[in-house]
Design a protein around this motif. Structure first.
Motif, PDB file in Angstrom:
ATOM      1  N   TYR A   1      31.730  36.806  51.623  1.00 42.31           N
ATOM      2  CA  TYR A   1      32.979  36.064  51.419  1.00 42.31           C
ATOM      3  C   TYR A   1      33.407  35.371  52.714  1.00 42.31           C
ATOM      4  N   LEU A   2      33.328  36.099  53.821  1.00 41.36           N
ATOM      5  CA  LEU A   2      33.770  35.568  55.110  1.00 41.36           C
ATOM      6  C   LEU A   2      32.906  34.400  55.578  1.00 41.36           C
ATOM      7  N   SER A   3      31.654  34.389  55.189  1.00 38.21           N
ATOM      8  CA  SER A   3      30.749  33.307  55.596  1.00 38.21           C
ATOM      9  C   SER A   3      30.727  32.161  54.586  1.00 38.21           C
ATOM     10  N   GLY A   4      31.313  32.390  53.414  1.00 39.38           N
ATOM     11  CA  GLY A   4      31.311  31.368  52.378  1.00 39.38           C
ATOM     12  C   GLY A   4      30.039  31.350  51.547  1.00 39.38           C
ATOM     13  N   THR A   5      29.193  32.367  51.724  1.00 43.02           N
ATOM     14  CA  THR A   5      27.950  32.445  50.966  1.00 43.02           C
ATOM     15  C   THR A   5      28.212  32.753  49.501  1.00 43.02           C
ATOM     16  N   LYS A   6      29.202  33.600  49.236  1.00 43.52           N
ATOM     17  CA  LYS A   6      29.571  33.972  47.873  1.00 43.52           C
ATOM     18  C   LYS A   6      31.077  33.930  47.727  1.00 43.52           C
ATOM     19  N   GLU A   7      31.536  33.809  46.487  1.00 43.14           N
ATOM     20  CA  GLU A   7      32.963  33.833  46.193  1.00 43.14           C
ATOM     21  C   GLU A   7      33.291  35.100  45.414  1.00 43.14           C
ATOM     22  N   PRO A   8      34.484  35.645  45.634  1.00 45.19           N
ATOM     23  CA  PRO A   8      34.863  36.871  44.928  1.00 45.19           C
ATOM     24  C   PRO A   8      35.200  36.606  43.458  1.00 45.19           C
ATOM     25  N   THR A   9      35.074  37.644  42.662  1.00 46.15           N
ATOM     26  CA  THR A   9      35.556  37.564  41.284  1.00 46.15           C
ATOM     27  C   THR A   9      37.084  37.496  41.336  1.00 46.15           C
ATOM     28  N   LEU A  10      37.688  37.171  40.220  1.00 44.76           N
ATOM     29  CA  LEU A  10      39.142  37.077  40.173  1.00 44.76           C
ATOM     30  C   LEU A  10      39.803  38.390  40.577  1.00 44.76           C
ATOM     31  N   SER A  11      39.301  39.506  40.085  1.00 45.76           N
ATOM     32  CA  SER A  11      39.918  40.797  40.414  1.00 45.76           C
ATOM     33  C   SER A  11      39.797  41.110  41.903  1.00 45.76           C
ATOM     34  N   LYS A  12      38.696  40.735  42.520  1.00 44.25           N
ATOM     35  CA  LYS A  12      38.526  40.964  43.965  1.00 44.25           C
ATOM     36  C   LYS A  12      39.385  39.992  44.768  1.00 44.25           C
ATOM     37  N   PHE A  13      39.528  38.772  44.265  1.00 44.44           N
ATOM     38  CA  PHE A  13      40.384  37.773  44.906  1.00 44.44           C
ATOM     39  C   PHE A  13      41.831  38.265  44.929  1.00 44.44           C
ATOM     40  N   ILE A  14      42.279  38.813  43.808  1.00 40.87           N
ATOM     41  CA  ILE A  14      43.635  39.362  43.711  1.00 40.87           C
ATOM     42  C   ILE A  14      43.789  40.544  44.661  1.00 40.87           C
ATOM     43  N   ALA A  15      42.785  41.405  44.724  1.00 38.15           N
ATOM     44  CA  ALA A  15      42.842  42.567  45.619  1.00 38.15           C
ATOM     45  C   ALA A  15      42.912  42.128  47.083  1.00 38.15           C
ATOM     46  N   LEU A  16      42.208  41.075  47.443  1.00 31.45           N
ATOM     47  CA  LEU A  16      42.277  40.562  48.810  1.00 31.45           C
ATOM     48  C   LEU A  16      43.688  40.042  49.116  1.00 31.45           C
ATOM     49  N   ALA A  17      44.266  39.302  48.188  1.00 32.20           N
ATOM     50  CA  ALA A  17      45.631  38.800  48.379  1.00 32.20           C
ATOM     51  C   ALA A  17      46.608  39.964  48.497  1.00 32.20           C
ATOM     52  N   ASP A  18      46.426  40.992  47.681  1.00 36.22           N
ATOM     53  CA  ASP A  18      47.288  42.177  47.749  1.00 36.22           C
ATOM     54  C   ASP A  18      47.138  42.884  49.090  1.00 36.22           C
ATOM     55  N   TYR A  19      45.915  43.016  49.561  1.00 34.01           N
ATOM     56  CA  TYR A  19      45.676  43.698  50.839  1.00 34.01           C
ATOM     57  C   TYR A  19      46.428  43.009  51.971  1.00 34.01           C
ATOM     58  N   PHE A  20      46.353  41.684  51.998  1.00 36.74           N
ATOM     59  CA  PHE A  20      46.996  40.932  53.076  1.00 36.74           C
ATOM     60  C   PHE A  20      48.446  40.565  52.762  1.00 36.74           C
ATOM     61  N   ASN A  21      48.913  40.948  51.561  1.00 33.20           N
ATOM     62  CA  ASN A  21      50.285  40.682  51.138  1.00 33.20           C
ATOM     63  C   ASN A  21      50.625  39.192  51.201  1.00 33.20           C
ATOM     64  N   VAL A  22      49.726  38.392  50.642  1.00 36.12           N
ATOM     65  CA  VAL A  22      49.938  36.950  50.568  1.00 36.12           C
ATOM     66  C   VAL A  22      49.759  36.502  49.121  1.00 36.12           C
ATOM     67  N   SER A  23      50.244  35.310  48.830  1.00 34.64           N
ATOM     68  CA  SER A  23      50.101  34.781  47.473  1.00 34.64           C
ATOM     69  C   SER A  23      48.664  34.312  47.237  1.00 34.64           C
ATOM     70  N   LEU A  24      48.300  34.252  45.964  1.00 34.32           N
ATOM     71  CA  LEU A  24      46.977  33.735  45.607  1.00 34.32           C
ATOM     72  C   LEU A  24      46.848  32.271  46.008  1.00 34.32           C
ATOM     73  N   ASP A  25      47.940  31.516  45.863  1.00 29.48           N
ATOM     74  CA  ASP A  25      47.914  30.109  46.255  1.00 29.48           C
ATOM     75  C   ASP A  25      47.659  29.957  47.754  1.00 29.48           C
ATOM     76  N   TYR A  26      48.236  30.826  48.560  1.00 24.47           N
ATOM     77  CA  TYR A  26      48.004  30.771  50.004  1.00 24.47           C
ATOM     78  C   TYR A  26      46.552  31.103  50.321  1.00 24.47           C
ATOM     79  N   LEU A  27      46.045  32.173  49.742  1.00 32.36           N
ATOM     80  CA  LEU A  27      44.672  32.590  50.017  1.00 32.36           C
ATOM     81  C   LEU A  27      43.668  31.528  49.585  1.00 32.36           C
TER      82      LEU A  27
END
Length: 72
Positions: free
Chosen positions: A36-62
């Motif tokens: 994910y950090l290198s841009g080689t792969k993209e997260p699934t929606l559930s993982k994308f949401i979990a990343l936003a939750d971890y950093f306490n940011v909106s999905l639109d921001y992420l």
């Protein structure tokens, strides 16, 4: 580099979180997070949401759709 990759790298660096802490929270391997950090792969929606939750940011921001990190 995509907006998502830039934001994810920025958030990881500014939070001083380790890759292990982030990957444990999200429920992925460290290698998956590195993809994910290198841009080689993209997260699934559930993982994308979990990343936003971890950093306490909106999905639109992420995703780079807004510069406002606040959850509305």
């Amino acid at each position: 580099m995509s907006d998502f990759v830039s934001r994810l790298n920025e958030l990881r660096t500014s939070s001083n979180a380790t890759n292990k802490e982030i990957s444990d929270y999200v429920g992925i391997s460290i290698r998956s997070l590195q993809f994910y950090l290198s841009g080689t792969k993209e997260p699934t929606l559930s993982k994308f949401i979990a990343l936003a939750d971890y950093f306490n940011v909106s999905l639109d921001y992420l995703s780079g759709r807004t510069d406002n990190p606040e959850i509305q």
